[in-house]
Enzyme design. Structure first.
Site, PDB file in Angstrom:
ATOM      1  N   HIS A  39       1.527   5.374  -1.616  1.00 26.78           N
ATOM      2  CA  HIS A  39       1.186   6.568  -2.408  1.00 26.78           C
ATOM      3  C   HIS A  39       2.468   7.140  -2.986  1.00 26.78           C
ATOM      4  CE1 HIS A  39      -2.947   6.615  -0.940  1.00 26.78           C
ATOM      5  NE2 HIS A  39      -2.421   6.159   0.181  1.00 26.78           N
ATOM      6  N   LEU A  40       2.546   7.149  -4.302  1.00 27.63           N
ATOM      7  CA  LEU A  40       3.763   7.640  -4.962  1.00 27.63           C
ATOM      8  C   LEU A  40       3.577   9.011  -5.591  1.00 27.63           C
ATOM      9  CD1 LEU A  40       5.620   4.909  -7.069  1.00 27.63           C
ATOM     10  CD2 LEU A  40       6.429   6.122  -5.043  1.00 27.63           C
ATOM     11  N   HIS A  45       0.866  -1.197   0.000  1.00 23.34           N
ATOM     12  CA  HIS A  45       0.000   0.000   0.000  1.00 23.34           C
ATOM     13  C   HIS A  45       0.895   1.238   0.000  1.00 23.34           C
ATOM     14  CE1 HIS A  45      -3.864   2.107   1.295  1.00 23.34           C
ATOM     15  NE2 HIS A  45      -2.956   3.070   1.159  1.00 23.34           N
ATOM     16  N   LYS A 103      -9.472  -0.199  -6.016  1.00 27.80           N
ATOM     17  CA  LYS A 103      -9.506   0.423  -4.686  1.00 27.80           C
ATOM     18  C   LYS A 103     -10.838   1.113  -4.453  1.00 27.80           C
ATOM     19  CE  LYS A 103      -7.848   2.176  -0.839  1.00 27.80           C
ATOM     20  NZ  LYS A 103      -6.642   2.869  -0.408  1.00 27.80           N
ATOM     21  N   ASN A 125      -5.050   7.285  -6.093  1.00 32.31           N
ATOM     22  CA  ASN A 125      -5.730   8.558  -5.768  1.00 32.31           C
ATOM     23  C   ASN A 125      -4.923   9.772  -6.248  1.00 32.31           C
ATOM     24  OD1 ASN A 125      -3.808   8.052  -3.726  1.00 32.31           O
ATOM     25  ND2 ASN A 125      -4.962   9.216  -2.202  1.00 32.31           N
ATOM     26  N   ALA A 184      -4.078  14.829   5.372  1.00 27.45           N
ATOM     27  CA  ALA A 184      -3.842  13.558   6.054  1.00 27.45           C
ATOM     28  C   ALA A 184      -2.754  12.777   5.332  1.00 27.45           C
ATOM     29  CB  ALA A 184      -5.130  12.741   6.065  1.00 27.45           C
ATOM     30  N   HIS A 234     -10.507   1.212   1.566  1.00 23.59           N
ATOM     31  CA  HIS A 234     -10.343   2.188   2.657  1.00 23.59           C
ATOM     32  C   HIS A 234     -11.608   2.040   3.509  1.00 23.59           C
ATOM     33  CE1 HIS A 234      -8.844   6.079   4.394  1.00 23.59           C
ATOM     34  NE2 HIS A 234     -10.049   5.974   4.910  1.00 23.59           N
ATOM     35  N   HIS A 263      -4.726  -0.614   5.769  1.00 23.55           N
ATOM     36  CA  HIS A 263      -4.337   0.159   6.969  1.00 23.55           C
ATOM     37  C   HIS A 263      -5.348   0.016   8.110  1.00 23.55           C
ATOM     38  CE1 HIS A 263      -7.008   2.926   4.908  1.00 23.55           C
ATOM     39  NE2 HIS A 263      -6.099   3.334   4.070  1.00 23.55           N
ATOM     40  N   ASP A 303       1.326   2.671   3.549  1.00 23.98           N
ATOM     41  CA  ASP A 303       0.489   3.862   3.365  1.00 23.98           C
ATOM     42  C   ASP A 303       1.339   5.125   3.431  1.00 23.98           C
ATOM     43  OD1 ASP A 303      -1.821   5.239   2.764  1.00 23.98           O
ATOM     44  OD2 ASP A 303      -2.614   5.208   4.797  1.00 23.98           O
TER      45      ASP A 303
END
Ligand code: DOR
Ligand code: ZN
Length: 351
Positions: free
Chosen positions: A17-18, A15, A104, A43, A270, A141, A181, A254
């Site tokens: 986020h890039l 998991h 997702k 996202n 966040a 999520h 998560h 995450d």
């Protein structure tokens, strides 16, 4: 005294986020230098909705990797973002791509860049049916924002999602689901009881901190993520699950980079950035629980097994040798503040 070391099969981050463009180029090396693969969250703005978007995004990541020849082994695995308009055809196409592993589900407005998420999960039932039939994993999520009584307390949103999750599982027993998560004892217990088609990822920050970390001596925006940190009893339950040796719990950082100004703000974003020290932070949590020998299963075996991919070849070695995390890392033209900025992390990955 000899330094303590531990050698693991090369791990995966299930998991991550890039982001994209220069931001992605700023953070990619932190993950690629340690992990064999990472499941890249969709996202972006706009979101990665279609398989062609995911494959184009993957190509941009691979291009960025060309500047890092040492990390040529790194394999980005992709996800698509479910919306109210996702069709069965979208699912069939995604499931046919070897590079797209999951779709997702973000409940609309649950978190960063989720405005295009799903407004009525019930209406997605045919899409879940197509995922079940075609073997595409549902990555969730798991937070409910509102019910008939109104807005749900932010600390109760994950537990409130259990009802929705239960009904998805009941209607689609063969659908493989990853609850991303997880943060609460209640969700951990639900996943443990749910059988082999349901698994969960756990972040390093939820293993290391409880909600007091948000307010220690003042408000701490770099500890704010979603789902928000919970109580100590929840952290204990996460730690017990992660170190239990159960294949239903595996590593997903995450790690979520945001420019410093957007976190240190009146309405801060966040996300905790942990990619710079991901494996060392997990090692700290496992070692504190006396369970370093369980780290390899969690980090390097169970996720690959769940996604039905071969485990990585090669190894990484962690050394117990404290180092001080920089106060910031570059993030495109801005800076980002990593977890433990200016403080020590006890382990490091051998170069
Ligand atoms: O804290 C979070 N940050 N939680 C999420 O679900 C999204 C992420 C992000 O993209 O920044
Ligand atoms: Zn995330």
């Amino acid at each position: 005294m000899a330094q303590r070391t531990i050698t693991l099969r090369r791990p995966d981050d299930w998991h991550l986020h890039l982001r994209d463009g220069e931001e992605m180029r700023s953070v990619l090396g932190h993950t690629a230098q340690v992990f064999g693969r990472a499941l890249i969250m969709p996202n972006l703005k706009p979101p990665v909705r279609q398989t062609c978007d995911a494959l184009n995004y993957r190509r941009r990541i691979l291009q960025a990797l060309e500047a890092m020849p040492k990390y040529g082994y790194f394999n980005p695995l992709m996800t698509i973002y479910l919306t109210d308009d996702t069709s069965i055809t979208d699912i069939v196409i995604a499931a046919a791509s070897e590079h797209v592993l999951a779709a997702k589900l973000y409940p609309a407005n649950a978190t960063t860049n989720s405005a295009a998420g799903v407004t009525d999960i019930g209406k997605l039932d045919p899409v879940f049916g197509a995922m079940e039939k075609n073997g595409l994993v549902l990555s969730i999520h798991g937070e409910t924002l509102k019910n008939d009584q109104g807005e749900i307390d932010i600390f109760d949103r994950e537990a409130s999602f259990i009802e929705t999750l239960d009904s998805i599982i009941e209607r689609h027993p063969d659908l493989r689901i990853v609850v991303e998560h997880v943060t609460t004892r209640k969700m951990v217990e639900f996943v443990q009881a749910a059988g082999p088609n349901v698994a969960a990822t756990i972040t390093a920050h939820h293993l290391l901190f409880n909600r007091n970390a948000l307010f220690k001596g003042g408000i701490r925006p770099h500890h704010y993520c979603l789902p928000v940190l919970k109580r100590e009893e929840d952290r204990q339950a996460l730690l017990a699950a992660a170190t239990s040796g159960s294949p239903g719990f595996f590593l997903g950082t995450d790690s979520a980079p945001h420019a410093r100004d957007t976190k240190e703000a009146a309405c801060g974003c966040a996300g905790c950035y942990t990619a710079h020290a991901a494996l060392p932070l997990y090692a700290e949590a496992f070692d504190a629980a006396g369970a370093l020998d369980r780290l390899e299963g969690f980090a390097s075996h169970f996720g690959a097994d769940f996604y039905r991919l071969p485990r990585n070849r090669g190894t990484v070695t962690l050394i117990q040798k404290p180092w001080t995390v920089p106060k910031t890392y570059p993030f495109d033209k801005e800076a980002l503040v990593p977890l433990r900025a200016g403080e020590e992390v006890l382990w490091q990955v051998e170069d």
